[in-house]
Scaffold this motif. Structure first.
Motif, PDB file in Angstrom:
ATOM      1  N   ASN A 142     -25.342 -11.941  11.841  1.00 31.78           N
ATOM      2  CA  ASN A 142     -25.822 -10.422  12.423  1.00 31.78           C
ATOM      3  C   ASN A 142     -24.793  -9.549  11.365  1.00 31.78           C
ATOM      4  OD1 ASN A 142     -25.193  -8.339  15.286  1.00 31.78           O
ATOM      5  ND2 ASN A 142     -26.737  -8.295  13.753  1.00 31.78           N
ATOM      6  N   VAL A 143     -25.539  -8.708  10.432  1.00 26.53           N
ATOM      7  CA  VAL A 143     -25.030  -7.550   9.718  1.00 26.53           C
ATOM      8  C   VAL A 143     -24.962  -6.489   9.975  1.00 26.53           C
ATOM      9  CG1 VAL A 143     -25.391  -9.485   7.690  1.00 26.53           C
ATOM     10  CG2 VAL A 143     -26.994  -7.687   8.306  1.00 26.53           C
ATOM     11  N   TYR A 144     -25.656  -6.283  11.166  1.00 26.95           N
ATOM     12  CA  TYR A 144     -25.743  -4.659  11.601  1.00 26.95           C
ATOM     13  C   TYR A 144     -26.123  -4.813  13.081  1.00 26.95           C
ATOM     14  CZ  TYR A 144     -27.134   0.284  12.029  1.00 26.95           C
ATOM     15  OH  TYR A 144     -27.227   1.651  12.510  1.00 26.95           O
ATOM     16  N   SER A 145     -25.639  -3.915  14.003  1.00 19.41           N
ATOM     17  CA  SER A 145     -26.210  -4.099  15.273  1.00 19.41           C
ATOM     18  C   SER A 145     -25.706  -2.494  15.957  1.00 19.41           C
ATOM     19  CB  SER A 145     -25.931  -5.105  16.339  1.00 19.41           C
ATOM     20  OG  SER A 145     -26.467  -5.123  17.437  1.00 19.41           O
ATOM     21  N   ILE A 165     -32.535   3.203  21.914  1.00 20.07           N
ATOM     22  CA  ILE A 165     -32.901   2.410  20.830  1.00 20.07           C
ATOM     23  C   ILE A 165     -31.925   1.415  20.320  1.00 20.07           C
ATOM     24  CG2 ILE A 165     -33.663   2.429  18.271  1.00 20.07           C
ATOM     25  CD1 ILE A 165     -36.011   3.546  20.473  1.00 20.07           C
ATOM     26  N   THR A 166     -32.143   0.130  20.038  1.00 22.43           N
ATOM     27  CA  THR A 166     -31.191  -0.727  19.588  1.00 22.43           C
ATOM     28  C   THR A 166     -31.797  -1.415  18.294  1.00 22.43           C
ATOM     29  OG1 THR A 166     -30.398  -1.179  21.640  1.00 22.43           O
ATOM     30  CG2 THR A 166     -29.953  -2.608  20.004  1.00 22.43           C
ATOM     31  N   LEU A 167     -31.264  -1.401  17.309  1.00 24.98           N
ATOM     32  CA  LEU A 167     -31.644  -2.167  16.023  1.00 24.98           C
ATOM     33  C   LEU A 167     -30.529  -3.178  15.509  1.00 24.98           C
ATOM     34  CD1 LEU A 167     -32.804   0.586  13.764  1.00 24.98           C
ATOM     35  CD2 LEU A 167     -34.026  -0.673  15.115  1.00 24.98           C
ATOM     36  N   SER A 168     -31.003  -4.345  15.304  1.00 19.62           N
ATOM     37  CA  SER A 168     -30.334  -5.399  14.840  1.00 19.62           C
ATOM     38  C   SER A 168     -30.661  -6.134  13.560  1.00 19.62           C
ATOM     39  CB  SER A 168     -29.881  -6.436  15.684  1.00 19.62           C
ATOM     40  OG  SER A 168     -29.290  -6.163  17.123  1.00 19.62           O
ATOM     41  N   VAL A 169     -29.826  -6.558  12.627  1.00 18.67           N
ATOM     42  CA  VAL A 169     -30.278  -6.822  11.394  1.00 18.67           C
ATOM     43  C   VAL A 169     -29.390  -8.383  10.863  1.00 18.67           C
ATOM     44  CG1 VAL A 169     -30.375  -6.653   8.796  1.00 18.67           C
ATOM     45  CG2 VAL A 169     -30.842  -4.651  10.336  1.00 18.67           C
ATOM     46  N   PHE A 170     -30.339  -9.332  10.756  1.00 16.73           N
ATOM     47  CA  PHE A 170     -29.878 -10.844  10.484  1.00 16.73           C
ATOM     48  C   PHE A 170     -29.979 -11.028   8.928  1.00 16.73           C
ATOM     49  CE2 PHE A 170     -29.876 -10.340  14.975  1.00 16.73           C
ATOM     50  CZ  PHE A 170     -29.055 -11.269  15.409  1.00 16.73           C
ATOM     51  N   ASN A 171     -29.210 -11.851   8.357  1.00 16.42           N
ATOM     52  CA  ASN A 171     -29.279 -12.293   7.084  1.00 16.42           C
ATOM     53  C   ASN A 171     -30.180 -13.662   6.975  1.00 16.42           C
ATOM     54  OD1 ASN A 171     -27.271 -14.004   7.227  1.00 16.42           O
ATOM     55  ND2 ASN A 171     -25.979 -12.873   5.875  1.00 16.42           N
ATOM     56  N   ASP A 172     -30.582 -14.344   5.886  1.00 21.61           N
ATOM     57  CA  ASP A 172     -31.113 -15.604   6.052  1.00 21.61           C
ATOM     58  C   ASP A 172     -30.244 -16.764   6.341  1.00 21.61           C
ATOM     59  OD1 ASP A 172     -29.891 -15.473   3.439  1.00 21.61           O
ATOM     60  OD2 ASP A 172     -31.467 -15.792   2.157  1.00 21.61           O
ATOM     61  N   GLN A 173     -28.914 -16.432   6.609  1.00 26.31           N
ATOM     62  CA  GLN A 173     -28.135 -17.483   6.811  1.00 26.31           C
ATOM     63  C   GLN A 173     -27.654 -17.231   8.427  1.00 26.31           C
ATOM     64  OE1 GLN A 173     -26.617 -19.510   4.566  1.00 26.31           O
ATOM     65  NE2 GLN A 173     -28.261 -18.452   3.242  1.00 26.31           N
ATOM     66  N   GLY A 174     -28.534 -16.279   8.860  1.00 26.89           N
ATOM     67  CA  GLY A 174     -28.248 -16.272  10.522  1.00 26.89           C
ATOM     68  C   GLY A 174     -27.112 -15.353  10.916  1.00 26.89           C
ATOM     69  N   LEU A 206     -31.108   4.012  10.920  1.00 25.17           N
ATOM     70  CA  LEU A 206     -31.422   3.367   9.476  1.00 25.17           C
ATOM     71  C   LEU A 206     -30.573   4.033   8.802  1.00 25.17           C
ATOM     72  CD1 LEU A 206     -35.304   2.709   9.788  1.00 25.17           C
ATOM     73  CD2 LEU A 206     -33.719   0.896   9.839  1.00 25.17           C
ATOM     74  N   LYS A 207     -30.613   5.437   8.748  1.00 24.85           N
ATOM     75  CA  LYS A 207     -29.747   5.813   7.528  1.00 24.85           C
ATOM     76  C   LYS A 207     -28.151   5.197   7.380  1.00 24.85           C
ATOM     77  CE  LYS A 207     -31.578  10.267   7.102  1.00 24.85           C
ATOM     78  NZ  LYS A 207     -31.475  12.145   7.243  1.00 24.85           N
ATOM     79  N   ARG A 208     -27.724   4.849   8.738  1.00 25.32           N
ATOM     80  CA  ARG A 208     -26.426   4.332   8.988  1.00 25.32           C
ATOM     81  C   ARG A 208     -26.308   2.751   8.511  1.00 25.32           C
ATOM     82  NH1 ARG A 208     -27.128   9.014  10.542  1.00 25.32           N
ATOM     83  NH2 ARG A 208     -25.422  10.645  10.183  1.00 25.32           N
ATOM     84  N   SER A 209     -27.612   1.908   8.361  1.00 24.10           N
ATOM     85  CA  SER A 209     -27.608   0.675   8.093  1.00 24.10           C
ATOM     86  C   SER A 209     -27.085   0.473   6.936  1.00 24.10           C
ATOM     87  CB  SER A 209     -28.975   0.147   8.450  1.00 24.10           C
ATOM     88  OG  SER A 209     -29.613   0.523   7.491  1.00 24.10           O
ATOM     89  N   PRO A 210     -26.908  -1.019   6.650  1.00 21.19           N
ATOM     90  CA  PRO A 210     -26.689  -1.362   5.463  1.00 21.19           C
ATOM     91  C   PRO A 210     -27.578  -1.149   4.296  1.00 21.19           C
ATOM     92  CG  PRO A 210     -26.223  -3.155   6.888  1.00 21.19           C
ATOM     93  CD  PRO A 210     -26.931  -2.126   7.787  1.00 21.19           C
ATOM     94  N   PHE A 211     -28.807  -0.710   4.506  1.00 21.01           N
ATOM     95  CA  PHE A 211     -29.867  -0.392   3.735  1.00 21.01           C
ATOM     96  C   PHE A 211     -29.942   1.398   3.620  1.00 21.01           C
ATOM     97  CE2 PHE A 211     -31.598  -3.682   6.313  1.00 21.01           C
ATOM     98  CZ  PHE A 211     -31.031  -4.811   5.798  1.00 21.01           C
ATOM     99  N   GLY A 212     -29.175   2.084   4.410  1.00 16.82           N
ATOM    100  CA  GLY A 212     -29.341   3.328   4.310  1.00 16.82           C
ATOM    101  C   GLY A 212     -28.524   4.194   3.263  1.00 16.82           C
ATOM    102  N   THR A 213     -29.119   5.431   3.050  1.00 15.45           N
ATOM    103  CA  THR A 213     -28.108   6.314   2.081  1.00 15.45           C
ATOM    104  C   THR A 213     -26.964   6.687   2.510  1.00 15.45           C
ATOM    105  OG1 THR A 213     -29.445   8.021   2.780  1.00 15.45           O
ATOM    106  CG2 THR A 213     -30.274   6.938   0.771  1.00 15.45           C
ATOM    107  N   LYS A 214     -26.588   6.648   3.837  1.00 16.69           N
ATOM    108  CA  LYS A 214     -25.345   7.183   4.441  1.00 16.69           C
ATOM    109  C   LYS A 214     -24.399   5.846   4.754  1.00 16.69           C
ATOM    110  CE  LYS A 214     -26.845  11.612   6.138  1.00 16.69           C
ATOM    111  NZ  LYS A 214     -26.943  12.698   7.123  1.00 16.69           N
ATOM    112  N   HIS A 215     -24.900   4.653   4.523  1.00 18.58           N
ATOM    113  CA  HIS A 215     -23.973   3.694   4.775  1.00 18.58           C
ATOM    114  C   HIS A 215     -22.519   3.666   3.999  1.00 18.58           C
ATOM    115  CE1 HIS A 215     -22.864  -0.342   5.764  1.00 18.58           C
ATOM    116  NE2 HIS A 215     -22.793  -0.754   4.452  1.00 18.58           N
TER     117      HIS A 215
END
Length: 279
Positions: A246-249, A235-244, A270-279
């Protein structure tokens, strides 16, 4: 007299040549770039990522990237949309509405198993990811419902195959969110494996009298086996913000051998992403 007869003939010839020239000029290919630029000339060839192009009146051959092209209008009149152009959004108008909102895109599924439908599984993973994210997120974030995400993609004419051709910043603005989450699942069928077990038992009968004791028995063997298909999942997860940006991968190879092993990996990431409780 000859002069009078020649003039209409010359006029007809001039008109014919002019008409032919106009047809030749109009019968050209037109390439519309995503930045609005128009290129007129002749397309010499296409492949998965580029086109070969010659400008009108020139001989030099150019290579144009398909990722920078909105559409091609061929000389035949046929139009081929290469990338859906996203309408510009006023960032000042929507900044407050987008803040801390997350949209999860349909997952891209790569598999060697003909019995697995990548599109259906990608949609299922998108929904599962939304439910998991709602459980593990910090309280300040809002998760956009996947039905809303998919409806907006459809309204803009963006198919699942075209999702990753849109720049993340444009995608976030189009969906009205601050963050866009992309997921990829590599699911490889490793083949069928059988697992078996056997149990031996001894049924014993005893006969007693005053003189002796005799024992008789029968050995009973019970065997069972189970056949399962094992999968290797990445599994690969990548998160981008509205400025383009890459804030997490991150990547994860979750435990488990079934097709649903991905949920463990998604939850961990997801728990270790910028949105997760373990970030």
């Amino acid at each position: 007299m000859k002069t009078l007869q020649t003039k209409p003939l010359l006029l007809t010839l001039v008109l014919f040549l002019s008409f032919g020239f106009m047809i030749e000029v109009n019968a050209q290919d037109k390439v519309i770039m995503l930045n609005g630029e128009e290129k007129i000339g002749k397309i010499l060839g296409l492949d998965d990522s580029t086109i070969k192009f010659v400008h009108s009146g020139e001989d030099l051959e150019y290579t144009l990237k398909k990722s920078e092209i909105e559409k091609i209008i061929f000389s035949s009149g046929r139009t081929e949309v290469v990338n859906q152009k996203v309408a510009p959004v006023d960032p000042l108008k929507t900044a407050a509405d987008k803040r801390n909102k997350i949209a999860v895109m349909p997952f891209t599924v790569n598999t060697n198993d003909a019995d697995v439908d990548p599109t259906s599984m990608g949609k299922q993973m998108q929904n599962d990811c939304v439910f998991i994210l709602r459980d593990v997120k910090a309280g300040m974030y809002t998760i956009q419902d996947p039905m809303t995400t998919d409806a907006l993609l459809s309204q803009h004419g963006i198919s699942l195959d075209q999702v990753r051709t849109i720049p993340p910043a444009d995608m976030a603005n189009m969906l009205g969110v601050e963050y866009v989450l992309y997921g990829t699942c590599d699911l490889q069928n490793k083949g069928a494996h059988s697992y078996g077990s056997s149990v031996n038992s001894y049924n014993e009968k005893q006969k007693r009298d005053n003189r002796d004791k005799k024992t008789k028995g029968t050995e009973v063997t019970s065997t069972s086996s189970t056949t399962t298909i094992e999968y290797d999942t990445h599994i690969t997860l990548s998160v981008f913000n509205d400025q383009g940006s890459n804030v997490y991968s991150e990547k994860r190879n979750p435990f488990g051998s079934g097709t649903d092993a991905y949920s463990v990996g998604v939850k961990y990431l997801l728990k270790r992403s910028p949105f997760g409780t373990k970030h």
